[in-house]
Every structure is written in C-alpha cells, then in structure tokens.
Design an enzyme around this catalytic site. Structure first.
Site, PDB file in Angstrom:
ATOM      1  N   ASP A  99      40.181  41.049  32.938  1.00  0.00           N
ATOM      2  CA  ASP A  99      40.209  42.501  33.102  1.00  0.00           C
ATOM      3  C   ASP A  99      41.594  43.075  32.765  1.00  0.00           C
ATOM      4  OD1 ASP A  99      41.424  41.339  35.316  1.00  0.00           O
ATOM      5  OD2 ASP A  99      40.289  42.465  36.812  1.00  0.00           O
ATOM      6  N   ASP A 102      48.703  41.562  34.122  1.00  0.00           N
ATOM      7  CA  ASP A 102      49.724  42.307  34.864  1.00  0.00           C
ATOM      8  C   ASP A 102      51.046  41.539  34.751  1.00  0.00           C
ATOM      9  OD1 ASP A 102      50.851  44.129  36.663  1.00  0.00           O
ATOM     10  OD2 ASP A 102      50.036  43.151  38.418  1.00  0.00           O
ATOM     11  N   THR A 106      48.631  34.869  36.645  1.00  0.00           N
ATOM     12  CA  THR A 106      47.272  34.334  36.793  1.00  0.00           C
ATOM     13  C   THR A 106      46.764  33.790  35.469  1.00  0.00           C
ATOM     14  OG1 THR A 106      46.876  36.093  38.396  1.00  0.00           O
ATOM     15  CG2 THR A 106      44.942  34.899  37.604  1.00  0.00           C
TER      16      THR A 106
HETATM   17  P1  5GP Z   1      48.773  38.889  37.180  1.00  0.00           P
HETATM   18  O1  5GP Z   1      48.723  37.454  37.588  1.00  0.00           O
HETATM   19  O2  5GP Z   1      48.795  39.100  35.684  1.00  0.00           O
HETATM   20  O3  5GP Z   1      49.892  39.623  37.854  1.00  0.00           O
HETATM   21  O4  5GP Z   1      47.473  39.581  37.762  1.00  0.00           O
HETATM   22  C1  5GP Z   1      46.266  39.369  37.174  1.00  0.00           C
HETATM   23  C2  5GP Z   1      45.108  39.829  37.990  1.00  0.00           C
HETATM   24  O5  5GP Z   1      45.481  40.697  39.066  1.00  0.00           O
HETATM   25  C3  5GP Z   1      44.181  40.637  37.110  1.00  0.00           C
HETATM   26  O6  5GP Z   1      43.294  39.800  36.435  1.00  0.00           O
HETATM   27  C4  5GP Z   1      43.507  41.539  38.106  1.00  0.00           C
HETATM   28  O7  5GP Z   1      42.404  40.874  38.650  1.00  0.00           O
HETATM   29  C5  5GP Z   1      44.558  41.767  39.151  1.00  0.00           C
HETATM   30  N1  5GP Z   1      45.247  43.028  38.887  1.00  0.00           N
HETATM   31  C6  5GP Z   1      46.413  43.227  38.232  1.00  0.00           C
HETATM   32  N2  5GP Z   1      46.714  44.535  38.146  1.00  0.00           N
HETATM   33  C7  5GP Z   1      45.685  45.170  38.753  1.00  0.00           C
HETATM   34  C8  5GP Z   1      45.391  46.554  38.968  1.00  0.00           C
HETATM   35  O8  5GP Z   1      46.119  47.476  38.614  1.00  0.00           O
HETATM   36  N3  5GP Z   1      44.216  46.817  39.624  1.00  0.00           N
HETATM   37  C9  5GP Z   1      43.360  45.844  40.032  1.00  0.00           C
HETATM   38  N4  5GP Z   1      42.250  46.236  40.647  1.00  0.00           N
HETATM   39  N5  5GP Z   1      43.613  44.540  39.857  1.00  0.00           N
HETATM   40  C10 5GP Z   1      44.759  44.219  39.203  1.00  0.00           C
END
Ligand code: 5GP
Length: 176
Positions: A99, A102, A106
């Site tokens: 989705d 960020d 992950t």
């Molecule tokens: P990362 O590991 O890249 O920081 O985070 C990845 C995951 O965190 C994304 O796949 C998503 O599920 C969740 N995430 C990151 N930013 C957002 C956001 O703005 N809103 C939501 N609902 N989930 C987010």
C-alpha cells in the site's frame, strides 16, 4: 475524534491502478508472475490491480507485516508473517504489492526475506510512496503516486482498523 481531508479521489486512484497494470502487462508478456500481497493495507489495491492486469498470474499469495500497532508513527520494529513457503516463490517471477512505502523498513525486510527463497525475479509495486520519510533505501519498480508526509487512510489503509473500506485516499488529523 479525527478529521479526514481528501487527498486522492477514487477516480484518480483508479487511473493510477490502470496505469500500473498496463506497465506490468508490458513487462511481463509471456510470463506468469506470482503476486505477493502485503496485508492488510494492500488488499483493496491488489484486488483492483490484478483485475486490471491482462497478464495471467501464477498464484496470489498473502503475507502480513506489522510495524505500527495502532500508532500513527512507526515503531521501527517489523514482524513478518510469511504464510507461504519457499516453493511458492522459488524460480518464480514475483511482484510484491504494497500500500504505502514510508520509512522503507517493512518493505526492505519483506524483500530480503523473499529473496532468500530464490525467486527468478523480485519486483515491488506500491500504490503510494512517502519519499520524505525514507530511512531504508527501497527501489519501487511500479509506483502509483507520491504522497505528502501525512497519515493516510482509505482504499485499504487504516487508522486503528478504521477507514479501510473508503474508496478514496485521505489524510487524517487527530483533533483534541
Ligand atoms: P514503513 O516500514 O515503510 O515505515 O511502513 C510501511 C507500512 O506502514 C505500510 O505498508 C503501511 O501499512 C504502514 N503505513 C505507513 N504509512 C502509513 C500511513 O500514512 N497510513 C497508514 N494507514 N499506514 C501507513
């Protein structure tokens, strides 16, 4: 309570999904990729994406990663529930469907884990990217759109499990 601000209309989301499906179709002619959907947030995007693709898929698989709990700021710790064995991935062309990218933590972890299963190729398709927040480098092969550094809900993404069912993408603000 929270308030929602519309960021990307359902029509604009649909247009981005069509474009991504066409890009994938061009690249995967005569191949049958395995689609790996990262739950829960990518479920709606993946459902629309595979329906828009002409390329026949080999299988669709689901994995779950969590780094958030109910907070709007990433904890940094990632756990991945694979729910699929190496045999689903080995020697296959794999497309991971996410989705939002960020911090990248992950996705980097998921890609590294899947790589150990020795796919023939491994690509990433993400609907949204928050480039300003990146901590870990991640190459996004197919990207829908960049979004600002705000907390996103809708079109599969949630705030404490709410708002996943909305057809458009919103930024959420917590009000006191
Ligand atoms: P990362 O590991 O890249 O920081 O985070 C990845 C995951 O965190 C994304 O796949 C998503 O599920 C969740 N995430 C990151 N930013 C957002 C956001 O703005 N809103 C939501 N609902 N989930 C987010």
């Amino acid at each position: 309570m929270e308030s929602l601000t519309l960021l990307i209309s359902a029509a604009d989301v649909a247009e981005a999904v069509q474009r991504l499906a066409q890009d994938i179709d061009k690249d995967y002619a005569n191949r049958h990729p395995v689609i790996v959907v990262v739950l829960k947030g990518a479920f709606m995007f993946a459902a629309d994406l595979v329906r828009a693709m002409q390329t026949p898929i080999q299988t669709i698989e689901f994995i779950q990663a969590s780094s958030y709990g109910t907070a709007t700021v990433s904890s940094g710790a990632v756990s991945v529930v694979m729910g699929l064995g190496p045999e689903a991935i080995a020697h296959q062309d794999v497309i991971v469907v996410e989705d939002i990218i960020d911090t990248g933590t992950t996705t980097a972890r998921i890609l590294a884990d899947l790589q150990t299963y020795q796919p023939a190729s491994l690509k990433l398709c993400a609907l949204m990217d928050k480039p300003d927040r990146r901590k870990v480098a991640v190459a996004i092969d197919y990207l829908g759109m960049a979004v600002p550094d705000r907390f996103i809900v809708g079109y599969g993404t949630d705030f404490a499990q709410k708002y996943r069912q909305l057809g458009a993408v919103y930024a959420i603000e917590e009000e006191n």
